[in-house]
Design an enzyme around this catalytic site. Sequence first.
Site, PDB file in Angstrom:
ATOM      1  N   ASP A 581      50.782  37.213  31.114  1.00  0.00           N
ATOM      2  CA  ASP A 581      50.682  38.423  31.925  1.00  0.00           C
ATOM      3  C   ASP A 581      51.983  39.218  32.063  1.00  0.00           C
ATOM      4  OD1 ASP A 581      48.291  37.109  32.146  1.00  0.00           O
ATOM      5  OD2 ASP A 581      47.947  37.662  34.223  1.00  0.00           O
ATOM      6  N   GLU A 816      46.848  27.252  41.750  1.00  0.00           N
ATOM      7  CA  GLU A 816      47.044  27.948  40.476  1.00  0.00           C
ATOM      8  C   GLU A 816      48.467  27.785  39.967  1.00  0.00           C
ATOM      9  OE1 GLU A 816      46.396  32.493  38.677  1.00  0.00           O
ATOM     10  OE2 GLU A 816      46.465  32.162  40.841  1.00  0.00           O
TER      11      GLU A 816
END
Length: 846
Positions: A581, A816
Amino acid sequence: MARQRKTAAGTPNSSDKSKSTASTSSRNENSSSSSARNKSTSPKPQPKSSYNRLFVMTQWRLLFGCCCLIIASYFGYVGYLETRVNTPYDDNKMVSKAGLDVPEQYWGSYRPGTYFGLKTRDPNSMVVGLMWFSALRLRPGGEGIRHWCEIGDNLDQYGWNYHDGKTFGIQRIEDHPFTIETSFVKFPGGRYGGDWTARVTVTNNIRDSSESLSLIWYTAMDEKTGGILTTNTHSKLTGIHGETPGLGEFKLEIHQSNGTIVHQSYLSTVTPNLQVLRQVVMSHFRLATDKQSNQRIITLPGDVLTSSTGEIHQPNFIASLITGRPPFSIDISYQSTSGFSVSELETRSGPPIKEKYTEVLETKRSQFVKTFEENFKLKEKGYSESDIHFAQSALSNMLGGIGYFYGSSRVQSIHTKDPVPYWRAPLYTAVPSRSFFPRGFLWDEGFHGLLISSWDVGIELDIITHWFDLMNVEGWIPREQILGMEALAKVPEEFVTQRNTNANPPTFFLTLKMILNKHSHGLMAKGRLGILDRLYPRLQAWFTWYNTTQKGYLPGTYRWRGRENFSANELNPKTLTSGLDDYPRSSHPTDDERHVDLRCWVAFAAGVMADLAHLLGRDDSKYLETHYYLSDNSLLNEMHLSPYTDTYSDWGLHTDAVTLKRSQQITPISASNQNIEPAQKIRVTLKPPEPRFVDSTFGYVSLFPFLLEILTPDAQPLAKILKQIRDPKILWSDYGLRSLSKSSPLYMKRNTEHDPPYWRGQIWMNINYLALKALHHYGSQPGPYSEDAKRIYIELRHNLVKNVINQYKRSGYIWEQYNDSTGEGSGCKPFTGWSALVVLMMAEQY
């Protein structure tokens, strides 16, 4: 041939001029003779200029015809290019057995986005599931009704404690002050996938509390096929009976297992789709007075089947509301009543409930614990009971997070003006997060497969074959799968369309490498080698797609597509396709970029292709050649090793002198007294970029030659990588390796004023797993850095495992990502996708 025939019928060419002249003369003589007999005047011969005009006209006709043919061919080819993006690879599907052909996996907890839901592996499956609420906590708009897994529900904990991926599961949900345990067990038999029993048990953790809890057990039709109707069980709780093409005839009964049921009512109605089940229930809530307690209670109205026009519809949604005073529990039994002989029906006793179900569930749990230890040997390694229970929960959440989806993606290519639908298809896949990412992601799934294949290689091969049935004729697989209404409801519109120029790391090669290393003998023994043999041509197409569409400007270089369309608000254009990302790349994207991680992925993939080709008895020379070429350390160093920092990096048009500044905003005089939002921050370049190595950034991308074991054990850069890994000022922390060095210019910097840092310092378990795998590899190879690798491996593994377990015990979740300064979990929860790789770290399985 058409042009030749046209030439023969038209003006003759120069080589046939004498024949044409003779023929013309003969025709003139015959014409003259005929005229004389009829006493009429003979026509005069055509002048030479007429033939010239005829010749020119014919040439123009020929040219016009050719132009029309070229135009038609062009538009035909353009049309062909438009269709390639949504044309399947071929008609020979990888999934050879589906639905009822695999009865033992027909029913399952294949709705990971709900707290508890079951469905079948059928495109038009009936679904069942659970909602619950406390009347004291219910708010307008339905807030307080639990159904879909939502971070905003702020549950103290939820997740599967035991789940074998096929036959049973036990889940614990902490929704203060209540503890809700859900479980199910499947019982094979018959032609329609067999029977099952589910249980919901509620307890109140506050002593002497009289607060009740309302459960809603519902049944809904994914598509309007078949029919369902309400019925009453012996306990007077509303059940259903029905019939569908995929289930035959069946009945579902709700039984009071123990405790006190205060109230029961039901809703039988029509719902437009599965997205709005909670809203439909809420819109039919009614207030009533309980006759026994004289208290106000929430009820459902029963049958609501008449439309505004007076037409009566058949229900496709039935919800049973059961309010109880904890502790209490209900059992839901599903029984297939067709597909059996008369004698079989007479001897069938139905799925077990109450005490018998408890016994069966305990047997399943005990078998899971035994199999878990056989596979991972954590007790043998000296882990405590609580640590082992954590690992069992991590694996169970991965297996319980496997879903079955059916629908059509939305895709686009450079040849299609607008997005077009992909073909409708099923997908059997694990999901990264039940709350935030309850759908399939291509690069996540390769990491999921490492753990799943270690538990049950059959389940993993089933997942792989489903994914590769989504390959188009180009060899492309959409990287994010948003199939069905429930999945679509969770995705912002901007991320729905998938573009066929964009890749994702080909992590399925990681899974295949592990399968080949650990299960090659088992594959042959169980006849599963045929699956890989059928998969091989698709893997070839997939590899070729990467090796052609993602190649760079120079030989042996590669570039992630998808960075081209960035906004002026981004500090550094994101590279979503790389999976990392907002990890910093070159500041100004160009076609000349070189991405070191992608080169390493292709090199690694080529090596796995060569291994697989060898196992299957095919020619492996092409893939070996590619692997050796891309793994050549001297060529790798030439393209990606910075001579200034002696570290691996990307190359591109770059400057570190960028910042976010708020653009100036001119306020009109007439609006001076109004509330005006400040202008957004935009990127400002303080120093012009130049072609260079992006060597001021050091982090995960810099490690890829090491992570994917491209470096030879005696490679000089390996010494520096090991040193930088262990340096607390660079990547090392007490909780794992941070994603970006503290000395990097964009360490923990926001990419826009609204986007917090993501891959800019946080600790990610998937990359840390690759780091452990690489350290384990280099520590076992003879070379000058072997001892350093062993030492760092032991320390890093200890830090990672300890922190993930501690954070789980503290917060109730696997996360996460993890903070590099405090170790605290961050991002979404629960994230038992690749973060569950901690189980393999504990077991030391690489």
